[in-house]
Design an enzyme around this catalytic site. Sequence first.
Site, PDB file in Angstrom:
ATOM      1  N   CYS A  71      -0.568 -58.313 -14.642  1.00 62.25           N
ATOM      2  CA  CYS A  71      -0.209 -57.403 -15.734  1.00 62.25           C
ATOM      3  C   CYS A  71      -0.469 -58.108 -17.067  1.00 62.25           C
ATOM      4  CB  CYS A  71       1.265 -57.046 -15.594  1.00 62.25           C
ATOM      5  SG  CYS A  71       2.102 -56.667 -17.135  1.00 62.25           S
ATOM      6  N   GLU A  72      -1.222 -57.451 -17.929  1.00 61.45           N
ATOM      7  CA  GLU A  72      -1.594 -58.118 -19.177  1.00 61.45           C
ATOM      8  C   GLU A  72      -0.430 -58.221 -20.155  1.00 61.45           C
ATOM      9  OE1 GLU A  72      -4.808 -55.822 -20.771  1.00 61.45           O
ATOM     10  OE2 GLU A  72      -3.484 -54.471 -21.862  1.00 61.45           O
ATOM     11  N   HIS A  73       0.642 -57.501 -19.898  1.00 57.75           N
ATOM     12  CA  HIS A  73       1.779 -57.546 -20.818  1.00 57.75           C
ATOM     13  C   HIS A  73       2.738 -58.690 -20.514  1.00 57.75           C
ATOM     14  CE1 HIS A  73       0.737 -53.077 -20.659  1.00 57.75           C
ATOM     15  NE2 HIS A  73       0.279 -53.528 -21.815  1.00 57.75           N
ATOM     16  N   HIS A  74       2.799 -59.101 -19.237  1.00 59.53           N
ATOM     17  CA  HIS A  74       3.759 -60.135 -18.865  1.00 59.53           C
ATOM     18  C   HIS A  74       3.129 -61.303 -18.110  1.00 59.53           C
ATOM     19  CE1 HIS A  74       6.252 -56.425 -19.257  1.00 59.53           C
ATOM     20  NE2 HIS A  74       7.081 -57.265 -19.834  1.00 59.53           N
ATOM     21  N   HIS A 140       4.582 -53.573  -9.166  1.00 58.06           N
ATOM     22  CA  HIS A 140       4.516 -54.391 -10.374  1.00 58.06           C
ATOM     23  C   HIS A 140       5.702 -55.341 -10.430  1.00 58.06           C
ATOM     24  CE1 HIS A 140       1.298 -52.066 -12.583  1.00 58.06           C
ATOM     25  NE2 HIS A 140       1.458 -51.403 -11.454  1.00 58.06           N
TER      26      HIS A 140
HETATM   27 ZN   LIG Z   1       4.121 -55.903 -17.248  1.00 57.66          ZN
END
Ligand SMILES: [Zn+2]
Length: 199
Positions: A71-74, A140
Amino acid sequence: MQDLIRQLLTELGEDPDREGLMRTPLRVEKALRFLTSGYRANIEEVLNDALFTVDYSEMVIVKDIDFYSLCEHHLLPFFGKCHVAYIPNSRVIGLSKIPRLVDVFARRLQIQERMTNEIAQTILQAIDPRGVAVVCEGTHLCMSMRGVEKQNSFAVTSAMLGIFRDNARTRMEFLELIKLRTAVMTPTSESASLVCVND
Ligand SMILES: [Zn+2]
């Protein structure tokens, strides 16, 4: 990179010099380079020698392709199954290349929606089929491990192009063949990979 990882370990309150962590920066760097190797893959090379002209116009399906992405956000994993189908015009892709293609896009920093679209668009461009369908089902960890919106940590995304978009019967045939675990099947269903940034 290893200096940065040592620094990160220190920031987290660890002692990067203790025995168990001595080689961790090296391992993390190797792992991260592998998990993002999709950036350095050449799609044309991957598909090279595997595009064939045929007289065949039935649906080609490769289902249950395992994928592992970040995941590119975390920078936490999301992973699951990817199902790919297309209806050829006159060209096909060697079946073993489809999972390779999934890997190329999974081994990057991703959101599941974009990965799904990139796989579909690449097949569209490579063989100009009558249609392409890609469905990804992913768990996720950035959601489930952090205890956020636990019920939404499983996401289904789809990309339907050409005849799969225009013809409900073709689309249903595909969905029946892959027997989705969930009933969610709108092309832009709300998904965990977007929900995960709302915090
Ligand atoms: Zn994420």
